[in-house]
Design a protein around this motif. Structure first.
Motif, PDB file in Angstrom:
ATOM      1  N   ALA A 103       0.829  -1.203   0.000  1.00  0.00           N
ATOM      2  CA  ALA A 103       0.000   0.000   0.000  1.00  0.00           C
ATOM      3  C   ALA A 103       0.860   1.248   0.000  1.00  0.00           C
ATOM      4  O   ALA A 103       1.964   1.272   0.558  1.00  0.00           O
ATOM      5  CB  ALA A 103      -0.929   0.015   1.209  1.00  0.00           C
ATOM      6  N   GLY A 104       0.340   2.306  -0.614  1.00  0.00           N
ATOM      7  CA  GLY A 104       0.974   3.616  -0.590  1.00  0.00           C
ATOM      8  C   GLY A 104      -0.003   4.640  -0.062  1.00  0.00           C
ATOM      9  O   GLY A 104      -1.221   4.430  -0.064  1.00  0.00           O
ATOM     10  N   LEU A 105       0.526   5.754   0.405  1.00  0.00           N
ATOM     11  CA  LEU A 105      -0.291   6.841   0.936  1.00  0.00           C
ATOM     12  C   LEU A 105       0.120   8.137   0.256  1.00  0.00           C
ATOM     13  O   LEU A 105       1.312   8.396   0.080  1.00  0.00           O
ATOM     14  CB  LEU A 105      -0.080   6.954   2.454  1.00  0.00           C
ATOM     15  CG  LEU A 105      -0.684   8.168   3.164  1.00  0.00           C
ATOM     16  CD1 LEU A 105      -2.197   8.160   3.072  1.00  0.00           C
ATOM     17  CD2 LEU A 105      -0.232   8.206   4.625  1.00  0.00           C
ATOM     18  N   ILE A 106      -0.870   8.945  -0.121  1.00  0.00           N
ATOM     19  CA  ILE A 106      -0.595  10.228  -0.755  1.00  0.00           C
ATOM     20  C   ILE A 106      -1.179  11.330   0.119  1.00  0.00           C
ATOM     21  O   ILE A 106      -2.395  11.456   0.249  1.00  0.00           O
ATOM     22  CB  ILE A 106      -1.199  10.279  -2.171  1.00  0.00           C
ATOM     23  CG1 ILE A 106      -0.551   9.204  -3.046  1.00  0.00           C
ATOM     24  CG2 ILE A 106      -0.996  11.644  -2.801  1.00  0.00           C
ATOM     25  CD1 ILE A 106      -1.492   8.529  -3.973  1.00  0.00           C
ATOM     26  N   GLY A 107      -0.299  12.093   0.755  1.00  0.00           N
ATOM     27  CA  GLY A 107      -0.725  13.192   1.608  1.00  0.00           C
ATOM     28  C   GLY A 107      -0.453  12.924   3.076  1.00  0.00           C
ATOM     29  O   GLY A 107      -0.843  11.876   3.604  1.00  0.00           O
ATOM     30  N   LEU A 108       0.224  13.868   3.725  1.00  0.00           N
ATOM     31  CA  LEU A 108       0.572  13.727   5.143  1.00  0.00           C
ATOM     32  C   LEU A 108       0.022  14.874   5.982  1.00  0.00           C
ATOM     33  O   LEU A 108       0.690  15.370   6.883  1.00  0.00           O
ATOM     34  CB  LEU A 108       2.095  13.645   5.317  1.00  0.00           C
ATOM     35  CG  LEU A 108       2.714  12.251   5.247  1.00  0.00           C
ATOM     36  CD1 LEU A 108       4.228  12.341   5.397  1.00  0.00           C
ATOM     37  CD2 LEU A 108       2.121  11.333   6.310  1.00  0.00           C
ATOM     38  N   GLY A 109      -1.195  15.291   5.652  1.00  0.00           N
ATOM     39  CA  GLY A 109      -1.865  16.265   6.510  1.00  0.00           C
ATOM     40  C   GLY A 109      -2.387  15.579   7.759  1.00  0.00           C
ATOM     41  O   GLY A 109      -1.981  14.458   8.086  1.00  0.00           O
ATOM     42  N   ALA A 110      -3.314  16.233   8.453  1.00  0.00           N
ATOM     43  CA  ALA A 110      -3.850  15.666   9.695  1.00  0.00           C
ATOM     44  C   ALA A 110      -4.487  14.303   9.454  1.00  0.00           C
ATOM     45  O   ALA A 110      -4.243  13.346  10.197  1.00  0.00           O
ATOM     46  CB  ALA A 110      -4.865  16.632  10.299  1.00  0.00           C
ATOM     47  N   PRO A 133     -13.336   3.660  13.858  1.00  0.00           N
ATOM     48  CA  PRO A 133     -13.913   3.663  12.509  1.00  0.00           C
ATOM     49  C   PRO A 133     -12.869   3.633  11.404  1.00  0.00           C
ATOM     50  O   PRO A 133     -13.059   2.950  10.389  1.00  0.00           O
ATOM     51  CB  PRO A 133     -14.731   4.958  12.484  1.00  0.00           C
ATOM     52  CG  PRO A 133     -15.104   5.188  13.910  1.00  0.00           C
ATOM     53  CD  PRO A 133     -13.917   4.730  14.703  1.00  0.00           C
ATOM     54  N   LEU A 134     -11.755   4.348  11.556  1.00  0.00           N
ATOM     55  CA  LEU A 134     -10.752   4.385  10.494  1.00  0.00           C
ATOM     56  C   LEU A 134     -10.118   3.007  10.296  1.00  0.00           C
ATOM     57  O   LEU A 134      -9.841   2.607   9.165  1.00  0.00           O
ATOM     58  CB  LEU A 134      -9.674   5.421  10.814  1.00  0.00           C
ATOM     59  CG  LEU A 134      -8.668   5.695   9.685  1.00  0.00           C
ATOM     60  CD1 LEU A 134      -9.369   6.256   8.450  1.00  0.00           C
ATOM     61  CD2 LEU A 134      -7.578   6.650  10.153  1.00  0.00           C
ATOM     62  N   LEU A 135      -9.899   2.278  11.371  1.00  0.00           N
ATOM     63  CA  LEU A 135      -9.352   0.927  11.254  1.00  0.00           C
ATOM     64  C   LEU A 135     -10.335   0.010  10.528  1.00  0.00           C
ATOM     65  O   LEU A 135      -9.943  -0.759   9.642  1.00  0.00           O
ATOM     66  CB  LEU A 135      -9.035   0.367  12.644  1.00  0.00           C
ATOM     67  CG  LEU A 135      -8.589  -1.105  12.680  1.00  0.00           C
ATOM     68  CD1 LEU A 135      -7.349  -1.335  11.832  1.00  0.00           C
ATOM     69  CD2 LEU A 135      -8.359  -1.553  14.123  1.00  0.00           C
ATOM     70  N   VAL A 136     -11.611   0.102  10.878  1.00  0.00           N
ATOM     71  CA  VAL A 136     -12.623  -0.719  10.215  1.00  0.00           C
ATOM     72  C   VAL A 136     -12.688  -0.380   8.728  1.00  0.00           C
ATOM     73  O   VAL A 136     -12.773  -1.272   7.872  1.00  0.00           O
ATOM     74  CB  VAL A 136     -14.004  -0.535  10.877  1.00  0.00           C
ATOM     75  CG1 VAL A 136     -15.066  -1.334  10.135  1.00  0.00           C
ATOM     76  CG2 VAL A 136     -13.949  -0.950  12.348  1.00  0.00           C
ATOM     77  N   GLY A 145      -3.996  12.396   6.745  1.00  0.00           N
ATOM     78  CA  GLY A 145      -2.989  11.513   6.178  1.00  0.00           C
ATOM     79  C   GLY A 145      -2.164  10.830   7.247  1.00  0.00           C
ATOM     80  O   GLY A 145      -1.827   9.638   7.132  1.00  0.00           O
ATOM     81  N   ARG A 146      -1.831  11.539   8.310  1.00  0.00           N
ATOM     82  CA  ARG A 146      -1.040  10.934   9.395  1.00  0.00           C
ATOM     83  C   ARG A 146      -1.837   9.859  10.121  1.00  0.00           C
ATOM     84  O   ARG A 146      -1.272   8.858  10.575  1.00  0.00           O
ATOM     85  CB  ARG A 146      -0.546  12.018  10.353  1.00  0.00           C
ATOM     86  CG  ARG A 146       0.510  12.894   9.706  1.00  0.00           C
ATOM     87  CD  ARG A 146       1.245  13.782  10.670  1.00  0.00           C
ATOM     88  NE  ARG A 146       2.308  14.472   9.939  1.00  0.00           N
ATOM     89  CZ  ARG A 146       3.509  13.973   9.701  1.00  0.00           C
ATOM     90  NH1 ARG A 146       3.816  12.763  10.149  1.00  0.00           N
ATOM     91  NH2 ARG A 146       4.412  14.652   9.029  1.00  0.00           N
ATOM     92  N   ASN A 147      -3.136  10.059  10.242  1.00  0.00           N
ATOM     93  CA  ASN A 147      -3.970   9.000  10.818  1.00  0.00           C
ATOM     94  C   ASN A 147      -3.995   7.767   9.920  1.00  0.00           C
ATOM     95  O   ASN A 147      -3.931   6.633  10.393  1.00  0.00           O
ATOM     96  CB  ASN A 147      -5.383   9.515  11.072  1.00  0.00           C
ATOM     97  CG  ASN A 147      -5.494  10.297  12.360  1.00  0.00           C
ATOM     98  OD1 ASN A 147      -4.983   9.880  13.394  1.00  0.00           O
ATOM     99  ND2 ASN A 147      -6.146  11.449  12.306  1.00  0.00           N
TER     100      ASN A 147
END
Length: 336
Positions: free
Chosen positions: A9-16, A283-286, A18-20
């Motif tokens: 997996a990749g992530l785009i964006g490290l705002g508030a 919720p974010l984990l689910v 994005g860090r979560n």
């Protein structure tokens, strides 16, 4: 027989937000977070994956899917590039800043048969999940009205959209989802009091396909943080507090009257109140677990791009109504 490899997996964006996402992805079973895109780099030095400046750098690492948590105005550009490279995507809400851009994203991912979803996280809130299942079971009887209130201080991370596209899309999506009904019309009024070019307060009155009335009050101008959803129906009302993930039911009690002229008035009185005990997972984990399962080809409940498009259409109608000063009809989606 060798064990299946983890998804990359990749992530785009490290705002508030994005860090979560980075925190959850770093510990998600069956997934390896292999890279993150952010021009500012890792400003904390705590991330467990390399931070690269461009999407092409992330694609070069080889990824199965990406989480798009950059500003809304970049969703279309990033999403189209991911789709062109055969990469599935979980795109933060709202799907796009306009209906036209949302349509292009739907076409790009669907035409390539890629898994794609929208991060409408409220669907994974335990209180709303319980509320939805109770409504589906008929515990409230006929639903009359859905009222949401979402207010709090201005989030300085938001610069490219107003409160309708950023916050009100939560309420639009959750209302359609918990009731299982589409919006058919909205009438709205917006104001801007913070000196920004976008609206920072909105009041919406709407109607769903089955006649249910909806009301949304959303703003960035209050020191009080509030996230409530109240559903009123034939047998009482449910109150969901999504800040605490609590769900309470207030039952109707019948009013007896011997006054002949009022016999036909169906009034109610205060009845029993029940606060439900609900298992409370993040919720974010689910949301991430559901999307991971979908990418792996398993049956999974994710927010599809077409559902995200429908929310953008309703939000667009809210802004159109506020600009025109009149109610705006929302055509039902085609059945094809």
């Amino acid at each position: 027989m060798s064990a299946p490899r983890n998804l990359r997996a990749g992530l785009i964006g490290l705002g508030a937000m994005g860090r979560n996402h980075a925190r959850v992805l770093a510990g998600l079973d069956g997934v390896d977070l292999v890279g993150i895109v952010d021009p500012a780099g890792d400003t904390t030095g705590t991330l467990r994956a390399p931070v690269v400046p461009e999407l092409t750098d992330l694609l070069a690492l080889g990824i199965d899917y990406a989480v798009v948590a950059c500003p809304t105005g970049l969703h279309e550009q990033i999403g189209l590039e991911l789709a062109a490279n055969g990469v599935s995507a979980l795109i933060e809400k709202p799907l796009a800043p306009s209906v036209e851009a949302a349509h292009r994203l739907v076409e790009a991912f669907e035409s390539r048969g890629l898994v794609a979803g929208v991060g409408h996280i409220e669907r994974y809130n335990p209180a709303l999940q319980s509320l939805r299942s109770r409504l589906a079971a008929g515990e409230l009887g006929e639903v009359f009205q859905v009222v949401t209130r979402r207010q709090g201080p201005f989030p300085h991370r938001i610069a490219d959209v107003g409160v309708v596209m950023d916050l009100a899309t939560h309420d639009i999506d959750l209302t359609a989802w918990v009731t299982g009904q589409e919006y058919t019309s909205v009438a709205a009024h917006t104001v801007s009091r913070s000196g920004r070019p976008h609206e920072d307060m909105v009041a919406v009155v709407g109607k769903l396909a089955d006649g249910t009335m909806v009301n949304h009050l959303v703003n960035w101008l209050s020191p009080l943080k509030e996230r409530t959803t109240v559903v009123t129906g034939d047998r009482g009302c449910f109150v969901a507090n999504t800040l605490t993930a609590d769900l309470t039911f207030y039952a109707n009690a019948a009013i007896d009257t011997e006054w002949e002229a009022l016999r036909n008035f169906r009034g109610v009185a205060e009845g029993d109140m029940i606060r439900y005990a609900i298992p409370k997972r993040e919720p974010l984990l689910v949301e991430h677990e559901r999307f991971r399962d979908a990418v792996e080809g398993k049956e999974s409940d994710i927010v599809t791009l077409r559902q995200g498009l429908r929310t953008v259409e309703a939000a667009g109608a809210v802004l159109e109504s506020a600009a025109r000063g009149e109610a705006v009809a929302i055509p039902l989606p085609s059945s094809d």
